[in-house]
Design a protein around this motif. Structure first.
Motif, mmCIF file in Angstrom:
data_model
loop_
_atom_site.group_PDB
_atom_site.id
_atom_site.type_symbol
_atom_site.label_atom_id
_atom_site.label_comp_id
_atom_site.label_asym_id
_atom_site.label_seq_id
_atom_site.Cartn_x
_atom_site.Cartn_y
_atom_site.Cartn_z
ATOM 1 N N ASP A 332 0.820 -1.214 0.000
ATOM 2 C CA ASP A 332 0.000 0.000 0.000
ATOM 3 C C ASP A 332 0.849 1.257 0.000
ATOM 4 O OD1 ASP A 332 -2.298 -1.577 0.113
ATOM 5 O OD2 ASP A 332 -2.221 -1.662 2.304
ATOM 6 N N GLY A 333 2.147 1.107 -0.209
ATOM 7 C CA GLY A 333 3.039 2.266 -0.281
ATOM 8 C C GLY A 333 3.378 2.862 1.068
ATOM 9 N N ILE A 334 3.217 2.099 2.155
ATOM 10 C CA ILE A 334 3.518 2.596 3.499
ATOM 11 C C ILE A 334 4.798 1.950 3.988
ATOM 12 C CG2 ILE A 334 2.704 2.754 5.885
ATOM 13 C CD1 ILE A 334 -0.145 2.600 4.831
ATOM 14 N N HIS A 335 5.726 2.784 4.468
ATOM 15 C CA HIS A 335 7.023 2.304 4.942
ATOM 16 C C HIS A 335 6.973 2.143 6.459
ATOM 17 C CE1 HIS A 335 11.257 1.673 5.435
ATOM 18 N NE2 HIS A 335 11.396 2.782 6.154
ATOM 19 N N LEU A 336 7.142 0.918 6.918
ATOM 20 C CA LEU A 336 7.193 0.630 8.355
ATOM 21 C C LEU A 336 8.657 0.478 8.746
ATOM 22 C CD1 LEU A 336 6.091 -0.102 11.116
ATOM 23 C CD2 LEU A 336 5.638 -2.419 10.278
#
Length: 457
Positions: A332-336
């Protein structure tokens, strides 16, 4: 009754102490002022004799001491530089030369000095005021000293204290009598209301209080009855809703998840169809997790939530959860980002499955509500607690909603998907582990969720 009497007693003791202290300061201050005045005026009077010879000055001191009018209340002493009494209003056999520190202080400071305490020889409490005798050449040749017993003053202060304590005892007795009568008059009604209210608090919603009274007690009982009925109705509606929703969703979700996995395992799907099936599988899994939250919530409400506690590597559990979930968020294009550190974190007693559920739920909330592209996660050992922090960089939570976000079904102004019970379940799980879960707005924006777990329990 005990509380009321205790408060009155505490306040009364403070008042008695204040009154006694004020009177003691007043009496001692007046006595000291009188003796200081005597010492000052007498020293000034004797200043005209200091240009005489020592023998003439000595005879003047003796003559003045013999004619001292207040000898029955105060002793007047003339003391030389060596600390010996050269004249006293009590006569030539006035006793041992005094050794109290006011004499040396007066000669050293060349000013009036006071002493209050026990006489080193008699053990009697005294007050003494010493004033230096200064010769015309500026030399201190002795001390003029007034000394008196403060036994009568102490006795007067003691009687004032006894009077205050007697008045306090009378007041406390009156308070106890009237409080006892008042409490007995309402005890029966209050005990019934308390017992019914306790049953309502323990989950017996709908219980009603039967009372014939129409006063404030009756009004309180009616209010509790109305509250009990409304809570019972609301709880019944919620339970029916959750039960129905869980039942209706679980069967089709199982079928959707199972068939989507079956289709994805084959090679007959083209690229676009496979992509669609993955979306179906992922969303079905998300809905399944929601159903699990609902079921956990019903267990919590019914007191059926249990933990399978074992000594676990909490750091390993947290890191596995972060690494597993980071790949899902990356789609989803989220960097954790995991903020690694070198803290030695010991194994702790916990339910690893439930703690993974807590971590996943918080990370999912950060992804849904953060509205940002970055999430930070870390774990540290701070004192006797393992502290997990997960932060997003979204708009944060309105200040008026912060105290409510952990309440069941509360979503506030958020427009993100969800049932509003995930954090309530997480908070209950963390509390069952003896820890705390807190939410706050992070400095610089976003929401910071902190989970504290005790190292040993």
């Amino acid at each position: 009754m005990l509380n009321a009497a205790g408060v009155v007693l505490a306040i009364g003791l403070v008042c008695a102490a204040v009154i006694t202290t004020v009177f003691a300061m007043y009496y001692y201050s007046n006595l000291e002022s009188d003796m200081r005045y005597r010492a000052k005026t007498t020293t000034e009077f004797f200043a005209e004799y200091l240009n005489q010879s020592y023998n003439e000055y000595y005879q003047s001191c003796i003559q003045y001491a013999m004619t001292f009018e207040a000898r029955n209340q105060i002793e007047l002493q003339f003391i030389n530089k060596q600390g010996k009494i050269v004249a006293s209003s009590y006569g030539p056999w006035a006793g041992e030369s005094p050794t109290t520190p006011d004499i040396a202080d007066a000669m050293e400071s060349r000013g009036i000095s006071r002493f209050m305490g026990k006489d080193p020889y008699t053990g009697e409490r005294i007050m003494a005021v010493s004033s230096p005798m200064i010769y015309t050449n500026g030399e201190v040749i002795g001390v003029l000293r007034y000394v008196t017993s403060i036994r009568l003053v102490d006795r007067q202060i003691f009687w004032i204290m006894c009077t205050c304590l007697g008045a306090l005892a009378l007041i406390v007795a009156i308070v106890i009598v009237f409080a006892n009568l008042f409490i007995r008059s309402i005890m029966k009604q209050v005990e019934e209301i308390t017992e019914k209210a306790r049953r309502i608090a323990n989950g017996s919603y709908g219980v009603q209080i039967q009372t014939p009274y129409r006063d404030e007690i009756g009004e309180l009982a009616s209010t509790i009855n109305e509250m009990s009925a409304k809570i019972s109705e609301n709880e019944k509606m919620q339970t029916e809703f959750i039960s129905s929703l869980s039942h209706e969703l679980r069967t089709p979700l199982t079928a959707i998840t199972g068939w989507s996995e079956t289709l994805l395992a084959g090679d007959e799907l083209n690229r676009e169809t496979r992509r669609g099936m993955r979306i179906i599988w992922r969303e079905a899994k998300r809905l399944t997790e929601m159903v699990v939250d609902l079921l956990d919530f019903t267990r919590i409400q019914g007191g059926r939530m249990t933990l399978n506690v074992e000594t676990s590597d909490i750091r390993g559990e947290f890191e596995d959860t972060v690494y597993m979930y980071s790949s899902r968020l990356a789609q989803d294009g989220i960097h954790l980002e995991y903020l690694d550190n070198e803290d030695e974190i010991p194994e702790i007693p916990c339910d690893p499955k439930r703690m993974r559920q807590v971590f996943l739920n918080i990370l999912d909330n950060a992804a849904k509500h953060g509205e940002g592209k970055n999430i930070e996660a870390s774990i540290h050992l701070e004192g006797d607690s393992v502290v997990v922090r997960i932060r997003d960089f979204g708009p944060g939570i309105p200040e008026d909603e912060l105290p409510l976000v952990k309440k069941k079904f509360f979503k506030g102004s958020s427009k993100a998907r969800g049932t509003g019970i995930g954090l309530a379940v997480c908070d209950e799980i963390v509390e069952m582990h003896g820890g705390t879960l807190t939410l706050q707005n992070a400095e610089g924006g976003g929401t910071l969720v902190t989970v504290c777990l005790p190292v040993s329990q």
